[in-house]
Design an enzyme around this catalytic site. Sequence first.
Site, short mmCIF file in Angstrom:
data_model
loop_
_atom_site.label_atom_id
_atom_site.label_comp_id
_atom_site.label_asym_id
_atom_site.label_seq_id
_atom_site.Cartn_x
_atom_site.Cartn_y
_atom_site.Cartn_z
N LEU A 102 -36.63 45.06 3.86
CA LEU A 102 -37.55 44.06 4.37
C LEU A 102 -36.96 43.35 5.57
O LEU A 102 -35.76 43.04 5.58
CB LEU A 102 -37.89 43.03 3.28
CG LEU A 102 -38.52 43.55 1.99
CD1 LEU A 102 -38.79 42.40 1.04
CD2 LEU A 102 -39.80 44.32 2.28
N ASP A 203 -31.09 32.44 -10.19
CA ASP A 203 -29.96 32.27 -9.28
C ASP A 203 -30.50 31.85 -7.91
O ASP A 203 -30.24 32.47 -6.89
CB ASP A 203 -29.18 33.58 -9.18
CG ASP A 203 -27.81 33.41 -8.55
OD1 ASP A 203 -27.40 32.26 -8.30
OD2 ASP A 203 -27.13 34.43 -8.29
#
Length: 300
Positions: A102, A203
């Site tokens: 991406l 996270d």
Amino acid sequence: MSSAGYLLTPELHDALSASIGAGVTRNSLRPIAGGSISRALRLAGTDGRQWFVKLNEGGLAEMFAAEADGLQALAACPALRVPEVCGYGVAGTQAYLVLAYLDLQPLREHAATAGTALAELHRMSAPNFGWRRDNFIGSSPQANTASTDWPYFFARRRLQPQLERAERQGYAGRLLADGERLVDSLAVLFADEQPPPSLLHGDLWSGNVASDAAGRFVLFDPAVYFGDREADLAMSELFGGFPAAFYAAYRAAWPLAAGYAVRKTLYNLYHVLNHLNLFGRAYLAQAEAMIGQLLAEIKR
């Protein structure tokens, strides 16, 4: 590694080619910035497409399997964009994970969109806290056995394993004594708060988020489980925080309950203990101070 590319073993060549459904040459794999635990590389197929590849020791293959599972879980939220998992496994002596590549950019002007999207993720719920499998926070094991009791889950599945690991690494004394007291009395901090299980990234710091070219919120490197949504918000503030527009948009979509400031310290203690166990003594004083603050709140 060199400017000529990453040297592919025959086993890794075949595994990557099968994952992407395209040819791979000896110069297809090149290192890129990022990743303190695994090697990060960009893979170019002979058909002109690109992928993101992580490599590590073969014995850590379960870490990549857990990451793939977490990404697939996050992908169920339509407000997010998540890299597609193309393949993972072991090739010779190396564990690998292949994701769609991406083109990412910092949140910046799309921070408000990201805040609203995170609230949508957190509205995904379940009957219990935990997850369908154990996974990892960084490279540390993260236990996810289900519980209907959130304070118990956080005390026994999050703090206690980190304290036990710290003891094995020689950190005892005040850290262990006060940490055990906190684990035993943690429920006091939730006397007036009963959070529902929310799907968490787990996270959520700035290194694991971005925007795509269309401004959609992108999440990667997850440590997913169902928990208190405030745990994600707390983690996002631990290492510098996100833009103010992110938090304003999140609170507009789903306001936080009173007492978040105290619980933020509790949730971030988990990550500070994990950093102590992964990276060493530099985090000891911070962990001890956080435990002291929480014990002082419990005594009030």
